[in-house]
Design a protein around this motif. Structure first.
Motif, PDB file in Angstrom:
ATOM      1  N   ASN A 197       1.778 -10.291  -2.694  1.00 38.95           N
ATOM      2  CA  ASN A 197       1.213  -9.134  -2.203  1.00 38.95           C
ATOM      3  C   ASN A 197       1.855  -8.043  -1.432  1.00 38.95           C
ATOM      4  O   ASN A 197       1.328  -7.320  -0.577  1.00 38.95           O
ATOM      5  CB  ASN A 197       0.019  -9.812  -1.058  1.00 38.95           C
ATOM      6  CG  ASN A 197      -0.981 -10.733  -2.044  1.00 38.95           C
ATOM      7  OD1 ASN A 197      -1.083 -10.355  -3.058  1.00 38.95           O
ATOM      8  ND2 ASN A 197      -1.448 -11.481  -1.151  1.00 38.95           N
ATOM      9  N   GLY A 198       3.122  -8.229  -1.860  1.00 35.43           N
ATOM     10  CA  GLY A 198       3.995  -7.004  -1.214  1.00 35.43           C
ATOM     11  C   GLY A 198       5.023  -7.143  -0.180  1.00 35.43           C
ATOM     12  O   GLY A 198       5.701  -6.368   0.361  1.00 35.43           O
ATOM     13  N   ARG A 199       5.196  -8.697   0.144  1.00 34.49           N
ATOM     14  CA  ARG A 199       6.117  -8.897   0.985  1.00 34.49           C
ATOM     15  C   ARG A 199       5.829  -8.549   2.888  1.00 34.49           C
ATOM     16  O   ARG A 199       5.025  -7.696   2.843  1.00 34.49           O
ATOM     17  CB  ARG A 199       7.686  -8.750   0.538  1.00 34.49           C
ATOM     18  CG  ARG A 199       8.149  -9.458  -0.392  1.00 34.49           C
ATOM     19  CD  ARG A 199       9.613  -9.253  -0.766  1.00 34.49           C
ATOM     20  NE  ARG A 199      10.249 -10.073  -1.710  1.00 34.49           N
ATOM     21  CZ  ARG A 199      10.092  -9.714  -2.933  1.00 34.49           C
ATOM     22  NH1 ARG A 199       9.283  -8.799  -3.308  1.00 34.49           N
ATOM     23  NH2 ARG A 199      10.640 -10.383  -3.997  1.00 34.49           N
ATOM     24  N   ASN A 200       6.790  -8.757   3.659  1.00 37.75           N
ATOM     25  CA  ASN A 200       6.547  -8.280   4.909  1.00 37.75           C
ATOM     26  C   ASN A 200       5.165  -8.474   5.579  1.00 37.75           C
ATOM     27  O   ASN A 200       4.677  -7.602   6.114  1.00 37.75           O
ATOM     28  CB  ASN A 200       6.979  -6.925   5.068  1.00 37.75           C
ATOM     29  CG  ASN A 200       7.194  -6.620   6.698  1.00 37.75           C
ATOM     30  OD1 ASN A 200       7.418  -7.465   7.541  1.00 37.75           O
ATOM     31  ND2 ASN A 200       6.918  -5.129   6.953  1.00 37.75           N
ATOM     32  N   ARG A 201       4.602  -9.725   5.258  1.00 37.36           N
ATOM     33  CA  ARG A 201       3.131 -10.111   5.856  1.00 37.36           C
ATOM     34  C   ARG A 201       3.088 -11.610   5.762  1.00 37.36           C
ATOM     35  O   ARG A 201       3.881 -12.311   5.315  1.00 37.36           O
ATOM     36  CB  ARG A 201       2.176  -9.574   4.823  1.00 37.36           C
ATOM     37  CG  ARG A 201       2.383 -10.107   3.320  1.00 37.36           C
ATOM     38  CD  ARG A 201       1.480  -9.224   2.221  1.00 37.36           C
ATOM     39  NE  ARG A 201       0.076  -9.585   2.420  1.00 37.36           N
ATOM     40  CZ  ARG A 201      -0.808  -8.692   2.874  1.00 37.36           C
ATOM     41  NH1 ARG A 201      -0.549  -7.350   2.950  1.00 37.36           N
ATOM     42  NH2 ARG A 201      -1.885  -9.015   2.954  1.00 37.36           N
TER      43      ARG A 201
END
Length: 491
Positions: free
Chosen positions: A470-474
């Motif tokens: 889902n886009g990383r850094n989460r």
């Protein structure tokens, strides 16, 4: 230049010792020339030892000065004896000269103690126990064959017996310290071996005189002088040890050796412990056990010391086993617990949670784009990032939380007493302190109270992959409590 100077002094002292054999023992001089020669020789050697210590100034200089005092006093003993018996006409043995000769033993003992302390090996209990085992066996031999005959000598008064017995007792004391020095750790250079050689010569000379005395042998003048040469060589060797360039390094602090046993040490200790039963067998074969008490004491002492030595070895093995266990559970790069430790500890933690009823959350963390970071900056920079992240994250977690390196750039943390919301807040605190502006993805799974630890970790792992997809850094939360939570994009 230093080498040439040592060779010159070696040649001079060698000639001086040969000269002692050539000194005439004229009846007209009544032996004064011989006595004066060896007295001057010993005093010069002792003075040279003191001068060498004052010039080289080793850390254990006090010990070297004590050595020098003992050698000078010992050398003066022969002169005092001649003055007492020949000049003053006083008969009897022992006499005041023994005070000078006996000064050597406490001097050697104390000097060695100072040297051992300076080397930092005074607390090497393993080598001390080994030295005591060897000395106890040799001490029993000394008692049976040297001391008991003195006690049975009715021509000596009580004080005389005490003085004569002081010589073998002194030898045993010096032997213990010498063995402690040899068996313990620390520097072993030329000065070290010269000191050991000098001590060995003193002990060999004493043993030779004691043996001749007990056998009541009349020693020819040549034999007597050759035995004197043993002591003169011991004096000279000590002086060379003090002047040698390596004397400073001799007292350098060393590392105490672990209490291991080499095969030669084991053979020596075995031989020492067999002395008491061998003496007993000898006396039984001869038809009478005359030293039963001494043999019992020697046997008990040897057995007790061997038990102490074995105890040291067992404790060393236990310490090494504990260290290996700790290393097997620790990640060498980050210092965190490793995957093995995690799988060992998690089932117990879940069992405690089941008893307490508190929620438990497992979070898996993966540094984003770590391969690109590693390839661009180098593996050393990648290692520094892993270590820095581990250190920074550990500082933000509670004492009850358990952070481990799962493998590669993946980490896993166990958060007892924390549900999805509190666990997510904790993960965001970690995100804020991640070094070098790096980001990570995280997957959370709250234990349902029934699943196994593997199943719980599997859910957290699937949530982590969802965060990366889902886009990383989460952070993604697994299961019914799933609540996607994206942090501010720093990628």
């Amino acid at each position: 230049m230093e080498r040439e100077r040592r060779l010159l002094w070696t040649a001079i002292t060698g000639l001086a010792m040969v000269g002692y054999l050539l000194v005439p023992d004229s009846p007209a001089l009544n032996g004064w020339l011989v006595t004066g020669y060896k007295t001057v020789f010993g005093c010069v050697a002792g003075g040279a030892l003191v001068a060498g210590a004052l010039t080289r100034r080793p850390r254990a200089m006090t010990g070297w000065l004590i050595f020098g005092v003992g050698i000078i006093a010992n050398a003066l003993g022969a002169l005092v004896s001649d003055v007492y018996s020949k000049a003053l006409g006083q008969a009897g043995y022992p006499n005041i000269a023994d005070l000078f000769w006996l000064t050597l033993y406490p001097s050697l003992f104390l000097g060695l103690a100072v040297l051992i302390r300076a080397r930092g090996t005074a607390r090497d209990w393993a080598s001390m126990v080994d030295a005591l085992i060897l000395a106890s066996g040799l001490g029993l031999l000394s008692w049976v064959f040297l001391m008991v005959p003195v006690r049975s000598d009715h021509t000596l008064h009580t004080v005389g017996q005490v003085i004569v017995l002081a010589y073998p007792v002194g030898d045993i004391m010096v032997l213990v310290m010498l063995l402690h020095l040899v068996l313990s750790g620390g520097v072993r250079n030329a000065s070290f071996w010269l000191v050991c050689a000098s001590m060995g010569l003193f002990l060999a000379g004493d043993l030779s005189w004691a043996t001749l005395s007990q056998l009541s042998l009349v020693t020819p003048d040549l034999v007597s002088r050759l035995l004197d040469l043993v002591f003169l060589l011991a004096y000279t060797t000590f002086a060379f040890a003090a002047w040698h360039p390596t004397v400073g390094a001799l007292s350098r602090r060393g590392t105490v050796k672990p209490p291991r046993l080499s095969l030669p040490q084991l053979a020596l200790l075995t031989a020492a412990t067999m002395i008491a039963p061998t003496v007993l067998a000898f006396q039984v074969a001869s038809g009478a056990v005359t030293n039963g008490v001494a043999i019992v004491i020697g046997s008990v002492a040897s057995f007790g010391l061997v038990v102490a030595r074995m105890t040291q070895l067992v404790r060393q093995v236990e310490r090494q086993a504990d260290e290996l266990t700790a290393l097997a559970r620790r990640d060498p790069l980050t210092g965190l617990a490793n995957r093995r430790a995690w799988f060992d500890d998690l089932p117990d933690a879940l069992a405690r949670s089941a008893r307490s009823g508190e929620p438990v959350t497992v979070a898996m963390l993966d540094l984003d784009h770590f391969k690109a970071y590693n390839d661009g900056r180098g593996h050393q920079a990648g290692d520094q990032l892993l270590k820095g992240a581990a250190s920074a994250w550990s500082g933000e977690l509670r004492a009850v939380d358990h952070l481990a390196r799962y493998g590669g750039e993946e980490f896993i943390v166990f958060l007892p007493g924390a549900g999805a919301d509190r666990a997510s807040e904790a993960i965001e605190r970690l995100r804020a302190v991640t070094p070098n502006d790096q980001t990570f993805s995280a997957g959370l799974a709250v234990w349902d109270g029934l699943e196994t630890s593997d199943e719980l970790i599997g859910r957290a792992d699937r949530a982590l992959y969802a965060a990366k997809a889902n886009g990383r850094n989460r952070t993604e939360v697994s299961g019914v409590e799933k609540a996607g939570r994206a942090s501010s994009d720093r990628a």
